[in-house]
Design a protein around this motif. Structure first.
Motif, mmCIF file in Angstrom:
data_model
loop_
_atom_site.group_PDB
_atom_site.id
_atom_site.type_symbol
_atom_site.label_atom_id
_atom_site.label_comp_id
_atom_site.label_asym_id
_atom_site.label_seq_id
_atom_site.Cartn_x
_atom_site.Cartn_y
_atom_site.Cartn_z
ATOM 1 N N CYS A 12 0.813 -1.219 0.000
ATOM 2 C CA CYS A 12 0.000 0.000 0.000
ATOM 3 C C CYS A 12 0.841 1.262 0.000
ATOM 4 C CB CYS A 12 -0.976 0.095 1.181
ATOM 5 S SG CYS A 12 -1.757 -1.437 1.596
ATOM 6 N N MET A 50 -2.229 -9.168 -4.722
ATOM 7 C CA MET A 50 -3.221 -8.362 -4.017
ATOM 8 C C MET A 50 -2.917 -6.872 -4.111
ATOM 9 S SD MET A 50 -5.461 -10.445 -3.340
ATOM 10 C CE MET A 50 -6.574 -9.281 -2.546
ATOM 11 N N VAL A 53 -4.503 -6.013 -7.290
ATOM 12 C CA VAL A 53 -5.953 -6.019 -7.094
ATOM 13 C C VAL A 53 -6.386 -4.740 -6.388
ATOM 14 C CG1 VAL A 53 -7.866 -7.147 -5.876
ATOM 15 C CG2 VAL A 53 -6.167 -8.532 -7.098
ATOM 16 N N ARG A 54 -5.609 -4.359 -5.380
ATOM 17 C CA ARG A 54 -5.943 -3.145 -4.630
ATOM 18 C C ARG A 54 -5.944 -1.919 -5.542
ATOM 19 N NH1 ARG A 54 -3.758 1.239 -2.136
ATOM 20 N NH2 ARG A 54 -1.748 0.819 -3.098
ATOM 21 N N ASP A 57 -8.864 -2.163 -7.926
ATOM 22 C CA ASP A 57 -10.109 -1.874 -7.206
ATOM 23 C C ASP A 57 -10.310 -0.355 -7.119
ATOM 24 O OD1 ASP A 57 -11.850 -1.196 -5.045
ATOM 25 O OD2 ASP A 57 -11.509 -3.109 -4.059
ATOM 26 N N LEU A 58 -9.239 0.357 -6.758
ATOM 27 C CA LEU A 58 -9.351 1.814 -6.622
ATOM 28 C C LEU A 58 -9.627 2.478 -7.974
ATOM 29 C CD1 LEU A 58 -6.486 2.393 -4.028
ATOM 30 C CD2 LEU A 58 -8.945 2.672 -3.633
ATOM 31 N N HIS A 61 -13.157 1.897 -9.086
ATOM 32 C CA HIS A 61 -14.140 2.664 -8.315
ATOM 33 C C HIS A 61 -13.918 4.163 -8.410
ATOM 34 C CE1 HIS A 61 -14.889 -1.356 -6.690
ATOM 35 N NE2 HIS A 61 -16.060 -0.910 -6.315
ATOM 36 N N MET A 87 -18.930 -4.687 -7.710
ATOM 37 C CA MET A 87 -18.174 -5.928 -7.447
ATOM 38 C C MET A 87 -17.720 -6.581 -8.756
ATOM 39 S SD MET A 87 -20.386 -7.213 -4.101
ATOM 40 C CE MET A 87 -20.366 -8.904 -4.520
ATOM 41 N N TYR A 139 -7.975 -6.861 -10.815
ATOM 42 C CA TYR A 139 -9.151 -6.691 -9.941
ATOM 43 C C TYR A 139 -10.366 -7.429 -10.503
ATOM 44 C CZ TYR A 139 -13.225 -4.802 -7.684
ATOM 45 O OH TYR A 139 -14.431 -4.708 -7.021
ATOM 46 N N TRP A 142 -9.853 -11.163 -10.103
ATOM 47 C CA TRP A 142 -9.908 -11.563 -8.686
ATOM 48 C C TRP A 142 -11.345 -11.532 -8.187
ATOM 49 C CZ3 TRP A 142 -11.518 -8.754 -4.379
ATOM 50 C CH2 TRP A 142 -11.241 -9.327 -3.139
ATOM 51 N N SER A 143 -12.068 -10.496 -8.550
ATOM 52 C CA SER A 143 -13.434 -10.356 -8.066
ATOM 53 C C SER A 143 -14.333 -11.454 -8.607
ATOM 54 C CB SER A 143 -13.980 -8.981 -8.459
ATOM 55 O OG SER A 143 -15.181 -8.722 -7.781
#
Lengths: 154, 378
Positions: A12, A50, A53-54, A57-58, A61, A87, A139, A142-143
């Motif tokens: 992160c 991950m 993916v993180r 994801d951001l 979104h 999702m 992402y 993974w989702s």
């Protein structure tokens, strides 16, 4: 173990790139396929996934800071991918490649991601092998993990 | 997540689906809303059995209307400021023009929430400006997108009390506020109003939690409101969220559906019309019918699980046409005392799927909830 602790501690954070470089130097790839995997290696691979993916994801979104950091303009309308695909639903990554009606081409998931960026979102399409594309793809996959592969399915 | 949802669904089924209890026989199905005939007569059904059902040409919400009338529904306009997104503005303009052009005119309009996208003053005022061209009486209920920037302050200034009731030609209408009682997820985390709104505005967000609910105080108000109403007379309840459990991760429910059912159980002709889901939905819970309405802004795919078996799915929208999969509704109370809900989906003559490839449910999905919004700094 020092390396692993460093990597976990930097998830992160911007210095994550440094950690990836450290992985390349210390645990692979030359020896990775010649020796049994260690739990530390497996954990590291998972952490690397991950992190993608993180970021994906951001981006998915509509996180402005992440888009700016990755130098992409995925939307100019306020819309984000997740507004039509909560999702990552209805993205059906398991169905690619397939003939895509929207582009009249046999398309990959990456092609369709770019179509959505350009058309509904009125953003700027991204390089097909860019970091942002890989993160978005990570992402979405993974989702949707657990869905059955059905290439070509409409 | 699925195990927990299954547990809740079994509980809901046990609590609400009492043997032999269905909406009043005099209620039928409108020509635009369809139902699985085998389920009507109690046949067993498992899983996503939206196989291509025989269509009944009339569903209905019956009542003892003193005279035929119709009203209109618009919701989920999700307006940004005009300079940012003109498509959403164009679609509100179109819906308003079409409702205004109804002949004979609608008796009133229900606006079902989510006028704004991020709760901004400019967005809410833009909505008022656009709806001003509609000269019939308008009633508003709030959506979560209207509320969580300033906790309903501006919305209240513009539209007044979020819950209300009135009688019209033999029907009791009730508007509920299902959005304002979300648990406080912001104070401890020291969120700014914009951050609070951002989490609330993300349908698949994990931070705002189970925010949709009616609340004990409002349930008491509804019970009191209905106390003098004959139990066999029709009631139409408007809410932003569905009043049953469909898919909690997207707040396609109210968390206190048990208590809602307790209040409504004595009444035999209850219809709930709701927004929030941006899709065609139909369900029956005990003696209550529930009908989901389209957004004007964008359509949502059906949730990966929990779609009511009685729902005939809407057709999968073309993402290249921002007028597809969205629209508004007329609710027509005809001379036979029936209410006919008609979906006006722009650009489509056929609202419902006719074959498997036209449905977003044609590819089963297993989805994970998002993760990044729950990581640092939250």
């Amino acid at each position: 173990m020092t390396i692993r602790a460093t990597v976990l501690g930097t998830l992160c954070r911007p210095s994550f790139v440094v950690a990836i470089a450290a992985v390349a130097v210390f645990v692979g790839p030359t020896s990775a396929h010649k020796a049994p995997h260690t739990p530390e290696q497996l954990k590291l691979y998972e952490d690397l996934l991950m992190e993608e993916v993180r970021k994906g994801d951001l981006l998915f979104h509509g996180d402005a800071a992440t888009a700016k950091q990755m130098n992409v303009v995925l939307s100019t309308t306020g819309m984000a991918c997740a507004m039509c695909h909560p999702m990552a639903s209805d993205t059906h990554p398991q169905s690619y490649p397939k003939f895509q009606v929207e582009t009249s081409k046999f398309a990959t998931l990456r092609d369709m991601i770019n179509w959505c960026i350009e058309k509904p979102n009125q953003g700027e399409k991204i390089e097909i092998d860019s970091e942002a594309m890989k993160a978005l793809e990570a992402y979405i996959h993974w989702s949707n993990a657990g869905s059955v592969l059905v290439p070509g399915k409409h | 997540m699925s195990d927990e949802l299954d547990r809740i669904r079994r509980e809901m089924h046990a609590v609400l689906q009492q043997p032999g209890v269905r909406p009043d026989d005099s209620l039928q199905i409108t020509r635009r809303t369809f139902i699985h005939r085998s389920l009507l007569f109690g046949a067993a059904s498992v899983g996503q059995t939206f196989a291509w059902w025989p269509l009944l040409n009339t569903i209905d919400v019956a009542h003892a209307a003193e005279a035929p009338f119709k009203f209109a529904w618009i919701s989920d306009t999700h307006l940004y400021e005009r300079s940012l997104n003109t498509r959403f503005v164009d679609k509100v303009v179109r819906a308003v023009q079409e409702v205004q052009a109804m002949d004979p005119p609608a008796d009133f309009l229900i606006f079902g929430g989510d006028l704004a996208q991020l709760g901004k003053i400019e967005e809410l005022e833009l909505g008022v400006e656009l709806l001003k061209d509609l000269t019939i009486k308008k009633y508003y209920i709030p959506g979560e997108h209207d509320w969580y920037l300033d906790m309903g302050k501006k919305w209240g200034e513009l539209f007044g009390q979020p819950n209300w009731t009135f009688d019209h030609k033999g029907v009791r209408f009730i508007g509920l506020d299902t959005v304002s009682r979300g648990p406080d997820y912001w104070t401890v985390k020291k969120m700014t109003p914009e951050e609070r709104m951002g989490h609330m505005a993300t349908l698949d967000g994990t931070v705002a939690g189970a925010w949709a609910g009616v609340g004990r105080d409002q349930l008491d108000w509804m019970q009191k409101t209905l106390a003098d109403w004959d139990k066999s007379k029709p009631i139409v309840i408007f809410s932003h969220n569905p009043l049953y459990e469909y898919y909690p991760p997207w707040n396609f429910w109210v968390r206190d559906w048990r208590e809602v059912n307790e209040v409504l159980k004595p009444y035999t002709k209850v219809t709930n019309i709701h927004g929030h889901v941006h899709q065609v939905l139909y369900n029956e819970i005990g003696s209550m019918r529930s009908i989901g309405m389209l957004a004007t802004s964008w359509p949502w795919p059906y949730a990966p699980e929990g779609v009511p078996k009685l729902t005939k799915p809407m057709i999968r929208a073309d993402p290249g046409d921002h007028y597809d999969g969205v629209g508004w509704e007329t609710v027509n109370v005809n001379a036979d005392d029936k209410v006919d809900v008609e979906y006006i989906m722009w650009g489509r003559k056929e609202v419902f799927v006719q074959s498997d490839p036209d449905s977003s449910l044609s590819q089963p999905e297993k989805l994970r909830p998002r993760m990044a919004d729950n990581m640092w700094p939250y």
